[in-house]
Scaffold this active site. Structure first.
Site, PDB file in Angstrom:
ATOM      1  N   GLU A  89      13.768 -34.461 -20.066  1.00  0.00           N
ATOM      2  CA  GLU A  89      14.653 -34.446 -18.895  1.00  0.00           C
ATOM      3  C   GLU A  89      15.608 -35.633 -18.859  1.00  0.00           C
ATOM      4  O   GLU A  89      15.604 -36.414 -17.913  1.00  0.00           O
ATOM      5  CB  GLU A  89      13.793 -34.433 -17.618  1.00  0.00           C
TER       6      GLU A  89
ATOM      7  N   GLU B 115       6.915 -26.752 -21.183  1.00  0.00           N
ATOM      8  CA  GLU B 115       6.137 -26.846 -19.943  1.00  0.00           C
ATOM      9  C   GLU B 115       6.131 -25.453 -19.326  1.00  0.00           C
ATOM     10  O   GLU B 115       7.171 -24.790 -19.268  1.00  0.00           O
ATOM     11  CB  GLU B 115       6.769 -27.836 -18.948  1.00  0.00           C
TER      12      GLU B 115
HETATM   13  C1  IPT Z   1       9.325 -31.161 -15.023  1.00  0.00           C
HETATM   14  C2  IPT Z   1       9.106 -32.464 -15.738  1.00  0.00           C
HETATM   15  O1  IPT Z   1       9.522 -32.374 -17.059  1.00  0.00           O
HETATM   16  C3  IPT Z   1       7.693 -32.892 -15.727  1.00  0.00           C
HETATM   17  O2  IPT Z   1       7.656 -34.253 -16.111  1.00  0.00           O
HETATM   18  C4  IPT Z   1       7.082 -32.705 -14.383  1.00  0.00           C
HETATM   19  O3  IPT Z   1       7.732 -33.543 -13.473  1.00  0.00           O
HETATM   20  C5  IPT Z   1       7.245 -31.299 -13.951  1.00  0.00           C
HETATM   21  O4  IPT Z   1       8.589 -30.981 -13.873  1.00  0.00           O
HETATM   22  C6  IPT Z   1       6.688 -31.015 -12.574  1.00  0.00           C
HETATM   23  O5  IPT Z   1       5.431 -31.538 -12.372  1.00  0.00           O
HETATM   24  S1  IPT Z   1      11.012 -31.131 -14.564  1.00  0.00           S
HETATM   25  C7  IPT Z   1      11.215 -29.980 -13.268  1.00  0.00           C
HETATM   26  C8  IPT Z   1      12.510 -30.266 -12.584  1.00  0.00           C
HETATM   27  C9  IPT Z   1      11.240 -28.593 -13.792  1.00  0.00           C
END
Ligand code: IPT
Length: 958
Positions: free
Chosen positions: A419, A495
């Protein structure tokens, strides 16, 4: 060695990565002397970057008035200042590279004696002072003279110390700033915690130096041959006794006609030594090849599927100062739950963790210590990832990641960071990786066009979007050329399935897509563990703090508690569900028999034994084993059912795949797959109500005798974190707007018939004309009280699904035990039920609760055929479904659960509250990602369901 600036000035606000450190390199266990400097150091904390300003670095400084702080450790977890949590937003003004004057600064001092036999003198080599991790910026002095300063919290830095070392007593002084220019690159969704949180070591480096080495160990899956070449700076000797290599030139390349390859499933390592002069390094070499061919990522010629997790380093008491036992616990828990891959979000982990991944077998996406997410809220203006002043820092971080970790066979991909928007510095990092290590693909999710990365990666994409990507038909991104290129790349979800609170829901459907489309190579659940910080109440209670609990003016609450493990590393239901979904052996019905599918990437099933048990109403009546023919990875076998005795109640055949022998990560008998096949259905219930003595006149008294309160229609659940997801489009927002948390009941009529009592009600929230019409028809059936509930929505309910649909009632607090036949043993929801199996289970009311860090709906047992809720004297309630229902049993109400912010706020009341449900809304993962799929939504519609109530049977007679 880069020159030290004469006056470092505000070095901590310099976008440059630091000064004075030597080039990053790989390390390995060595025969050269090393002096660990971990332990208690003298420490003081000052409010600004100037520190104490009293010459603390001087050897003769009197630190006797200072306290002690453990190294490794974070000062906020040892009584100095407090932790703070934000996710995306920086906890300081976005004013790069500057930081506020309020800049907590820790000063450390450590006196040590140089061992008498420490090699000394220009011919015997150098001495380096190594820091494995300091958050966020530090300057170091040895015997009063500065060695340098550095940023890059989770990266190793080494400084030349030899010229300043004294025989006997030496004084090390380190000043650590909480905030620095580097903080802008470290916005990684975790607690802001500072200090020397990884080890400090003095390392002797003999001449000739083995200061860096790069192992290239390839595997040719078509011939089974390996090639081995180790780059070294100067002449050296390599031995791999098992492969017949003795004191050979490491450069080779050595062609080895037959080697066993390394994989996450079969992590074969070869012990090796690398020597130069007096020094010998111990290496562990894994042979494997990584290739992207025809749009598919292959290892050793085979497509692999990531069944992954994102792992932040976390220990509930020590923060990111994680000891090796905790790292091992993580690896064992992952392996035991069939996880085969880790993304090291969002920084390189402690190097010991990668050693464990090599040894136990986990594919690793090794991520650079980089995230600039906090620039998103300001429109990505002045994003360091796209500012030439920050190029060196970005490249330095990438180099330190790759150079330290390049010899781990477990590391498959380099990740540029997380990010950080777009920018030339990211492209430069990718180019540097490609040049330095052409064998490993590069990952960065932020490059949606995939111009400079080798795999297409996304986060939290919906099932529908992932499906389109699987067909290589995703929406166009940049240019047609970029689209054409991207569609040739393999895909992973770096993710997905945000594991916050109760959830994630929808894992099964993602897995089905990964298995259907070759391009979809799996993903990494967000995230491994809740970063909760334990709090012990005066009353002996324990709960876990999250954002805001330390008085932070800006925070992101319990978004820090979004893992598959609770903070104490107890697996959550989400992990149990994930394990069931990704189990490498799948067992199900096929025709008249069963099918066993081998979903391993590499392994056959010879290491497993297959056992079956036939259960009637959850009680075993026969058992046995299956012998399997060879079932190579990616294939399946159909088997006839074993000879089974005749059964009459509802019977199921459960087949389990178990480790035949112990593995380093689990004992023999550990389950790696399970399936159930229905054998005989439940005997049909006598459908007609029988007049079993008594008349409908008695029904009200009988109802009052069974229940302390209720039952009455109930639709509310304590919202889950996922119900809260989506801002003012969230389910909770719509539920509360409608008033589903404050329904009112009106009895419309009460009719006593010859054999039944009919109570008509209208259940509705204030200020609207929508309603649920609920008819309760009470009757008697074979000595049981029968309730037929009919619910009909009135008005337009199409806007929002219901949280639940069922009954709420109360029993006396003396009820403590629950026995049931249905799905269990754990909780289950419409889109999270793969881990549950049909069986007979027992628990206590207290043990049915799942302690999500933020209290919320939990503990639902679905598919229940019957359940008994009893006190110590056996008195209580028996409930039978017709056919099934779902239940919860709690010592508090949904409203209490909803109001509580921490588990310690839940205190047992004077009753046990039961919910007996027709259905629940699915979980989804809307806390970050999509909500429940349509098929798992609880749409309001006319419904009829039936329950039978009686007193519990005597236990033996069940
Ligand atoms: C995403 C991040 O990459 C991760 O570090 C964590 O914050 C997650 O979200 C949520 O827990 S970024 C999000 C804006 C999709």
């Amino acid at each position: 060695m880069p020159a030290l600036p004469a006056d470092p000035g505000t070095y901590y606000e310099d976008p440059a990565p630091g000064a004075g450190a030597v080039a990053p390199r790989a390390v390995a266990p060595s025969t050269a002397p090393a002096l660990p400097l971990d332990g208690d150091w003298r420490f003081r904390l000052s409010p600004t970057a100037a520190g104490g300003g009293d010459g603390f670095e001087r050897p003769d400084y009197d630190d006797s008035g200072w306290g002690l702080l453990p190294v490794p450790g974070h000062w906020q977890l040892h009584g100095h200042g407090s932790p703070a949590y934000t996710n995306v937003r920086y906890p300081f003004p976005v004013d790069p590279p500057h930081v506020p004057d309020e800049n907590p600064t820790g000063e450390y001092r450590r006196v040590f004696d140089l061992p008498q036999d420490w090699p000394d003198g220009p011919d015997s080599g150098r001495t380096l002072l190594r820091f494995d991790g300091v958050d966020s910026c530090f300057r170091v002095w040895l015997n009063g003279t500065p060695l340098g300063h550095a940023t890059g919290s989770r990266l190793a830095h080494e400084f030349e110390a030899g010229a300043l070392l004294l025989p006997g007593r030496n004084t090390l002084a380190v000043r650590v700033h909480q905030w620095s220019a580097g903080s802008y690159l470290e916005d990684q969704d975790m607690w802001w915690l500072s200090g020397i949180f990884r080890g400090v070591t003095l390392l002797h480096r003999p001449e000739p130096a083995l200061d860096d080495f790069f192992v290239h160990a390839g595997y040719d899956h078509t011939t089974g041959a390996g090639t081995l070449a180790v780059d070294t700076a100067g002449p050296a000797r390599l031995s791999v006794p098992e492969l017949g290599l003795h004191q050979v030139d490491p450069a080779g390349p050595h062609l080895l006609p037959a080697v066993e390859p390394w994989s996450a499933e079969q992590p074969r390592l070869y012990a090796a030594t690398l020597s130069a002069g007096e020094e010998t390094l111990q290496l562990r070499i894994g042979f494997r090849s990584i290739a992207i061919e025809d749009g598919v990522l292959r290892v050793n010629g085979r497509r692999i599927l990531f069944r992954g997790v994102n792992r932040h380093e976390w220990h509930p008491e020590q923060g990111r100062a994680v000891d090796r036992a905790t790292m091992l616990a993580d690896v064992l828990l992952m392996k035991q739950h069939h996880i085969n891959a880790v993304r090291t979000s969002h920084y390189p982990p402690h190097a010991d963790f990668l050693d464990l991944c090599d040894e136990y077998g986990l594919w690793v996406v090794d991520e650079c210590d980089l995230e600039t997410h906090g620039f998103e809220p300001v429109g990505w203006r002045r994003n360091p990832a796209d500012d030439p002043r920050w190029l060196d820092a970005c490249l330095d971080r990438m180099r330190r990641t790759v150079e330290r970790d390049k010899n781990h066979p477990a590391v498959l991909l380099w990740s540029l960071g997380n990010e950080s928007g777009h920018g030339a510095n990211l492209e430069a990092m990718a180019a540097w990786c490609h040049d330095r290590d052409p064998e490993r693909p590069v990952h960065y999710e932020g490059d949606w066009d995939s111009r400079y990365v080798d795999v297409y990666s996304r986060m939290y994409a919906t099932h529908a979007e992932v499906e389109a990507i699987g067909r290589r038909a995703e929406d166009p991104a940049g240019t047609p050329e970029a689209d054409a290129h991207r569609r040739t790349l393999p895909f992973l979800l770096c993710e997905y399935a945000h594991a916050m609170g109760n959830g994630p829901g929808g894992l099964t459907e993602y897995q089905q897509l990964f298995e259907r489309y070759e391009r979809l190579q799996g993903g990494f659940v967000w995230e491994w563990i809740d970063h909760g910080i334990p709090r012990h109440g005066a009353d002996g209670s324990l709960d876990y703090a999250y954002g805001g609990d330390f008085g932070e003016p800006l925070h992101d609450g319990n978004f820090i508690a979004d893992g598959l493990l609770f903070p104490d590393r107890t697996p959550s239901p989400g992990l149990v569900e994930y394990a069931a979904v990704i189990a490498p052996v799948r067992i199900g019905a096929a025709g008249d028999g069963l099918r066993i599918s081998n979903l391993y990437d590499v392994s056959a099933l010879d290491h497993l034994e297959f056992r079956w048990v036939l259960e009637q109403e959850g009680l075993p009546v026969a058992e046995g084993r299956f012998d399997l023919p060879a079932v190579p990875a990616g294939t399946s076998v159909d088997l006839p059912l074993p000879e089974l005795p005749a059964t009459d109640g509802e019977s199921w055949l459960t087949v389990r795949a178990l480790l035949a022998e112990e593995r380093p990560w689990a004992p023999a008998g550990h389950e790696v797959g399970r399936g159930q096949l229905p054998i005989t259905p439940a005997a049909p219930r006598r459908a007609v109500a029988t007049a079993g003595g008594g008349s409908s006149e008695d029904l009200p008294a009988r109802i009052r005798a069974l229940f302390l309160d209720g039952p009455r229609l109930d639709v509310w659940r304590a919202p889950t974190d996922n119900d809260h997801g989506g801002g003012n489009r969230s389910l909770v927002h719509r539920w509360r707007a409608l008033g589903l948390d404050r329904m009112r009941h009106r009895t419309v009529s009460r009719t006593v018939g010859p054999s039944s009592l009919l109570v008509r009600t209208r259940v509705a929230p204030a200020a609207t004309d929508l309603a649920l019409l609920a008819d309760y028809r009470w009757s008697e059936e074979a000595g049981r009280l029968r309730l037929d509930l009919r619910v009909e929505p009135e008005g337009d309910w199409s806007g929002v699904p219901l949280p639940r649909l069922g009954l709420r009632l109360a029993l006396p607090a003396a009820v403590q035990r629950v026995d049931w036949f249905g799905l269990g043993p754990g909780e289950s929801y419409p889109d999270s039920s793969r881990a549950a199996g049909v069986g007979r289970f027992g628990s206590t009311v207290d043990a049915l609760q799942t302690p999500y860090v933020m209290p919320q709906e939990n503990g639902n047992r679905s598919g229940t055929r019957w359940a008994e809720f009893t006190g110590a004297d056996g008195a209580g309630l028996r409930v039978e479904g017709a056919p099934w229902f779902a239940f919860t049993a709690r010592r508090w109400t949904a409203e209490d659960l909803d109001a509580a912010r921490h588990t310690s706020e839940l205190t047992p009341g004077d009753r046990v509250v039961l919910t007996l449900d027709h259905g629940q809304q699915g979980l989804g993962t809307a806390s970050c990602g999509p909500g429940a799929l349509p098929q798992h939504q609880l749409t309001a519609a006319p419904v009829e369901f039936t329950l039978l109530f009686s007193t519990p049977r005597n236990r033996d007679g069940r």
